[in-house]
Structure formats: C-alpha cells, structure tokens
Design a protein around this motif. Sequence first.
Motif, PDB file in Angstrom:
ATOM      1  N   ALA A 479       0.862  -1.186   0.000  1.00 27.98           N
ATOM      2  CA  ALA A 479       0.000   0.000   0.000  1.00 27.98           C
ATOM      3  C   ALA A 479       0.893   1.228   0.000  1.00 27.98           C
ATOM      4  O   ALA A 479       1.924   1.260   0.678  1.00 27.98           O
ATOM      5  CB  ALA A 479      -0.921   0.003   1.214  1.00 27.98           C
ATOM      6  N   GLY A 480       0.521   2.249  -0.765  1.00 26.55           N
ATOM      7  CA  GLY A 480       1.340   3.439  -0.881  1.00 26.55           C
ATOM      8  C   GLY A 480       2.259   3.363  -2.080  1.00 26.55           C
ATOM      9  O   GLY A 480       2.099   2.523  -2.968  1.00 26.55           O
ATOM     10  N   ALA A 489      11.723  -4.595  -2.735  1.00 30.77           N
ATOM     11  CA  ALA A 489      10.806  -3.482  -2.952  1.00 30.77           C
ATOM     12  C   ALA A 489      11.260  -2.326  -2.077  1.00 30.77           C
ATOM     13  O   ALA A 489      11.604  -2.523  -0.909  1.00 30.77           O
ATOM     14  CB  ALA A 489       9.375  -3.881  -2.614  1.00 30.77           C
ATOM     15  N   VAL A 490      11.260  -1.119  -2.632  1.00 22.55           N
ATOM     16  CA  VAL A 490      11.740   0.063  -1.910  1.00 22.55           C
ATOM     17  C   VAL A 490      10.570   1.010  -1.685  1.00 22.55           C
ATOM     18  O   VAL A 490       9.846   1.357  -2.635  1.00 22.55           O
ATOM     19  CB  VAL A 490      12.859   0.777  -2.698  1.00 22.55           C
ATOM     20  N   ALA A 491      10.381   1.423  -0.437  1.00 24.54           N
ATOM     21  CA  ALA A 491       9.325   2.375  -0.111  1.00 24.54           C
ATOM     22  C   ALA A 491       9.662   3.719  -0.750  1.00 24.54           C
ATOM     23  O   ALA A 491      10.663   4.351  -0.405  1.00 24.54           O
ATOM     24  CB  ALA A 491       9.180   2.520   1.396  1.00 24.54           C
ATOM     25  N   ALA A 492       8.824   4.177  -1.696  1.00 24.17           N
ATOM     26  CA  ALA A 492       9.122   5.392  -2.454  1.00 24.17           C
ATOM     27  C   ALA A 492       8.525   6.638  -1.820  1.00 24.17           C
ATOM     28  O   ALA A 492       8.628   7.729  -2.377  1.00 24.17           O
ATOM     29  CB  ALA A 492       8.611   5.249  -3.889  1.00 24.17           C
ATOM     30  N   GLN A 495       4.864   6.550   4.908  1.00 26.35           N
ATOM     31  CA  GLN A 495       3.626   5.809   5.178  1.00 26.35           C
ATOM     32  C   GLN A 495       3.366   4.663   4.186  1.00 26.35           C
ATOM     33  O   GLN A 495       2.243   4.183   4.050  1.00 26.35           O
ATOM     34  CB  GLN A 495       2.396   6.735   5.199  1.00 26.35           C
ATOM     35  N   ALA A 496       4.403   4.214   3.495  1.00 25.80           N
ATOM     36  CA  ALA A 496       4.262   3.021   2.655  1.00 25.80           C
ATOM     37  C   ALA A 496       4.107   1.803   3.558  1.00 25.80           C
ATOM     38  O   ALA A 496       4.779   1.690   4.584  1.00 25.80           O
ATOM     39  CB  ALA A 496       5.470   2.862   1.739  1.00 25.80           C
ATOM     40  N   ARG A 497       3.213   0.894   3.170  1.00 25.07           N
ATOM     41  CA  ARG A 497       2.910  -0.246   4.043  1.00 25.07           C
ATOM     42  C   ARG A 497       3.012  -1.560   3.280  1.00 25.07           C
ATOM     43  O   ARG A 497       2.899  -1.606   2.051  1.00 25.07           O
ATOM     44  CB  ARG A 497       1.487  -0.120   4.599  1.00 25.07           C
ATOM     45  N   ILE A 498       3.204  -2.636   4.056  1.00 26.99           N
ATOM     46  CA  ILE A 498       3.166  -3.985   3.506  1.00 26.99           C
ATOM     47  C   ILE A 498       2.449  -4.862   4.524  1.00 26.99           C
ATOM     48  O   ILE A 498       2.691  -4.760   5.736  1.00 26.99           O
ATOM     49  CB  ILE A 498       4.583  -4.512   3.191  1.00 26.99           C
ATOM     50  N   ALA A 499       1.536  -5.687   4.040  1.00 25.46           N
ATOM     51  CA  ALA A 499       0.734  -6.556   4.916  1.00 25.46           C
ATOM     52  C   ALA A 499       0.912  -8.005   4.491  1.00 25.46           C
ATOM     53  O   ALA A 499       1.108  -8.298   3.298  1.00 25.46           O
ATOM     54  CB  ALA A 499      -0.729  -6.167   4.859  1.00 25.46           C
ATOM     55  N   TYR A 500       0.825  -8.930   5.472  1.00 26.84           N
ATOM     56  CA  TYR A 500       0.993 -10.360   5.206  1.00 26.84           C
ATOM     57  C   TYR A 500       0.083 -11.126   6.162  1.00 26.84           C
ATOM     58  O   TYR A 500       0.107 -10.913   7.364  1.00 26.84           O
ATOM     59  CB  TYR A 500       2.455 -10.757   5.443  1.00 26.84           C
ATOM     60  N   GLN A 568       1.167  -6.206   9.674  1.00 28.97           N
ATOM     61  CA  GLN A 568       1.324  -5.022   8.834  1.00 28.97           C
ATOM     62  C   GLN A 568       2.465  -4.171   9.380  1.00 28.97           C
ATOM     63  O   GLN A 568       2.588  -3.981  10.596  1.00 28.97           O
ATOM     64  CB  GLN A 568       0.027  -4.211   8.784  1.00 28.97           C
ATOM     65  N   ILE A 569       3.301  -3.688   8.470  1.00 31.15           N
ATOM     66  CA  ILE A 569       4.386  -2.794   8.846  1.00 31.15           C
ATOM     67  C   ILE A 569       4.254  -1.526   8.019  1.00 31.15           C
ATOM     68  O   ILE A 569       4.054  -1.581   6.797  1.00 31.15           O
ATOM     69  CB  ILE A 569       5.773  -3.450   8.656  1.00 31.15           C
ATOM     70  N   GLU A 570       4.322  -0.385   8.687  1.00 27.01           N
ATOM     71  CA  GLU A 570       4.249   0.918   8.029  1.00 27.01           C
ATOM     72  C   GLU A 570       5.591   1.614   8.207  1.00 27.01           C
ATOM     73  O   GLU A 570       6.099   1.747   9.339  1.00 27.01           O
ATOM     74  CB  GLU A 570       3.139   1.772   8.640  1.00 27.01           C
TER      75      GLU A 570
END
Length: 584
Positions: A479-480, A489-492, A495-500, A568-570
């Motif tokens: 997300a984001g 994957a690089v947070a661009a 508040q970029a998030r990844i959920a599993y 989830q990590i933000e």
Amino acid sequence: MSLIVIAFLGGVFTVLSPCILPVVPFVFARSDKPFITDRLPLLVGLAGTFALVTALGVAGLAGAAQLSEYGRWIALATLALFGAALLFPSVADRLTRPLSALADRIVARSETQGTTRRIASSMLLGAATGLLWAPCAGPILGVILTGAALHGASWHTAAALLAYAAGAASWLAVASTLGKRAMDALKRSLGIGEHVRRATGALVLVTVAAIATGLDTRVLALIPGAPTNAIESKLVGTLKTKQAAHVQSQRAHIMRVSTQSALPVQGRLPSLDGATTWLNSAPLSANELRGKVVVVNFWTYSCINCLRTLPYLKTWAQRYGDDGLVVIGVHTPEFGFERDTGNVKRALANLNIRYPVAIDNDYGIWRAFGNQYWPAFYIVDAQGRVRFHHFGEGGYREAEDALRQLLADNGKTMPVHDAQAVQANGVQAAADPANIGSDETYVGYRQAQGFASPQRVRPDAVEDYSLPTQLPLNDWALAGKWNVGGEAAVAAGPQARIAYRFHARDLHLVLGPSADGKPVRFRVTIDGAAPGASHGADVAADGSGIVTNARLYQLVRQSGTVEDRTFQIEFLDPGAQVFSFTFG
C-alpha cells in the motif's frame, strides 16, 4: 529433467494468465500468414528475446532492468508501426521499402528473396513482442531464476529457461493456427479479408495505446489470475516436493551412516582459494588444515535457518577447539547487501562469531564443494577427507557424534558426551515447526509469490499500490508508493505499508535502510493492534522500531496460541528496502 519438464508446462500455463493478454494481438495479427515463413520466425524471435532478457537478470547484470524498461518502449514503437502498416497499406509500402532494399543487397538475386524478407521481418516482430512479454514471469520462472542465482549459470538452467519460453511459444503457435483457420473461413464465406486485416491493425494500435498509458494494468487488475497461478503453484510444489525428497533421502543417509562405527569417505576437502577475503583469521588452505578435524559451514547472515544453526557451531568450536576441531564459516551471499564485507563484519560482532569466516562473494568455494543449500555443513577428518555432511537445520546430535568420532580417530580422548543443551535466544532460538504454516516469501519481482494487491507490479518503477479488502492466508500486499525491483521493494514515500496474512509463531523480515544509509522508522501491528507481548526482538511492545542496517529483523514472536494473523508494517520514512519474509 523434472525441472525442464515443469518449466515447459509453466510456460504453457503462463500464456493462459491475464499477464500475457496484452501481447496476444501481436501474435494473432499474423495468424493468416504461412507458418514456416511468418508465424514460426515470430515465435522464435519472441521466445529468444524473452530468454535473453531473463538470462541477463539471471546473470545479475546491473543494466538488465533498464534494458527491459527501455526495450519496452522501443517495442511499443515498433509494434505501433506494425499496427499502422496493417491499417494503412501506404504505410506498409513505405516501411517495407528500406527493408526490401537491405534484403536485396544481402540475398542479391536469390530465388528466396521474398521468403528471407518475411522471415527477418517476422523474427524482428517476435523480438519486439518478447520484450513486452519479459516482465510476465510466474512462480515457475521464479524457481528457475532462484536456481541460477544460487548455483550459477549452467546448461541445466539454460535448458529450463528455454523450455519455459518454448512452452509459451508452443501454445501461442497452437492458438495462432486456430486463429488462421477461423480467418480463412471468414475470407471464404464473406470475403472480408481486407477488413479483418485493417481491424487487426486497429486492435494492435489500441493495445499499444493501452500498454503505453497503463490502461492494461488497470483492466487486468480486474481479471482474476488465481486459476493459472494455482496451477503454476502446484507445479512449483511438485518441483519442491522432489527437491525436498532428495534432501530428506540425503538426511536419512546421514543418519544411517552416523550410527555406523566407521563414517564413509565422501570425497576430499576442496580448495578454499575461492575466498575473496577472510575474517577472524589469516587465509586458510586445505593443506594447512591437515591434522585437524574441520567443520565447513555454508551460511549467510540474513538467513534465518543459518542463524538458528549458529549456537551449535559456536558451541562445538568452543567445546572441541582444544581437541583439534576447526570450525570455518563460508559466507556465500544471497542478497546484494550481503556482499559488503563491512556488513558481514558487523554481523560477526553482533552474533559473537569468533571462528574463521571465508567471504565467498564469487561463489568459488560454493562451487568447489558442489553445494546447493543454506545452511549446509561438511565435516572433514584429519586426512582431509569429507566424512559427513548435512543440509538445512537439525541433525545436530548426529553431527556432533560424527565429529567426536573423527577427533577420537585422530588420537584425542573424548570424555562422556556432554548432555548440556545448547542455549539460544532471540532469532537464534529454535523454530516451532509444528506451527509453521507459512513459507519463505520474496518481495522482489524475480521470485515473488502470493502478491495480492489489486494493481499489477510495475518492475523497477514507482507505482501506487493498495491493500485488498481481504487478505487470504499466505498472501501479501503493498500500500502506498513502492518501487518493486528484482531483489527488493523500496518504499518510495512515507507511510508506505506492507501486509501479510501468516501462520507461525515468529515472523521475520529482511530489511535495509535507505540507499544513502539513513535509518528508517517503522511501526508494526498484528490484526490492527500493537503487538504487545507478541513483539519480536527488534520491535517494542508498542510496535515501534527502526531499520539501521541491512539484516534480518524479528518483528513478531507470538506469546500465546499460534493462530492466523494479519501482520502489517508501516514505514514512517521513505527508502526502506524490503527483501523477504521468513517464519519460525
């Protein structure tokens, strides 16, 4: 051979997935042409270019991603011209004049002039289409690329890659043949061949426009890809089952021989000259180690399975060091950041590793042993002969019995076996195998599986992603703003998030700070709440943490009953690099 067969079938099923749909019009555009001189060269060009671009990725060339991205636009321009030529005969005439002149110079007055021009033109079209198809890679191709990255380029890997491309090309050949028959019937009954040709040209131009503007991504996001993904995943499972059975048979063999009074000779200690440098020791050679019992351990510092073997290796080095045992760690990297010797030095200090470690950045020692696994260890006797080996975690009692026997054979008096258990804490603590229902998951597009965001991944480009309304078990989503590369994957943006959605006691994530080394703050939640007592070693109870260097981070250790959870990590700051999930 099984990998080649499965790769071929994976290529076939890739063609049935929505990812391939944008290139299908280019194949059908020539479905009314002769197979040998037009459609076959197109398919050969398509498969060959796809294999070439993905092979560049296998080789790890830094410019491969750019080649694929720039080649995409070149291909779109080429195919737009092709569509215009179908739609407007005058354009076709103008475009073919230079090619005709060039062909005339090459073949002079050969009787095969027309055939040669058609073959070359069709192969060029296929090559352009192959560049568009290259990003369309599923789980099967991920397995092939993983094997190539681990074991280096080989004829077996090349054959599997070509089999994957051939599987897709073969199915496209069948589809285009059926299309030709349909068009022939239309021509005979309605005489609308010219209209069909122009309609095909218009379809090509519309498709090019859709790809160029990203409309295809939005449309395909609405088309479920689960059926073909499931088929490919089953094929991957078949392959992994075969590999696991092979490893299990090896382990069973090890357990059998360890109970024998004499351990079999399995080969000689290969050269250690492939190391690029040594840590904690001057360079060691096979000759210098004669007279010592040696444990050679292949590992990498962000591998959770490797980390959980370290307490045993450190215990053996301390317990039997005075009896002539030498433990050698061979650090063979998986990710790019693990090639940085400074990162490895920092890991050795944090992990309290004091035995010699060979830096194997060029995979020289790995190949000398013919090794294929992280972790793996080999036990060598005082005469330089390999007498025992083990792949993966476990088997520690059998391994210690083997090294004690070899020390005794070398004249050392072995006291009664110390029954004291090996102590391990944090990420090095033993896993909870009864509750592991999730597998290692890579985030980079080369090996990613289970991606569930509605948007299709755009390789090596910044894209806005969103979470689905529901996340099935063992699926993950972004997300984001993210830039998804081949490895990570690089947070661009902030508040970029990844959920599993996972099932395991422990969840780990291999993370790196921003490219310029700046730390990145993050916040973790479990089922939407702070982790509390279920926080991992690298997270506070309120879920806060910070990425300071590239390594494995333990983010969750469930304190109660292990159940399906949504992690989830933000990332509060941009630049975080996310490589892979592992569980324990």
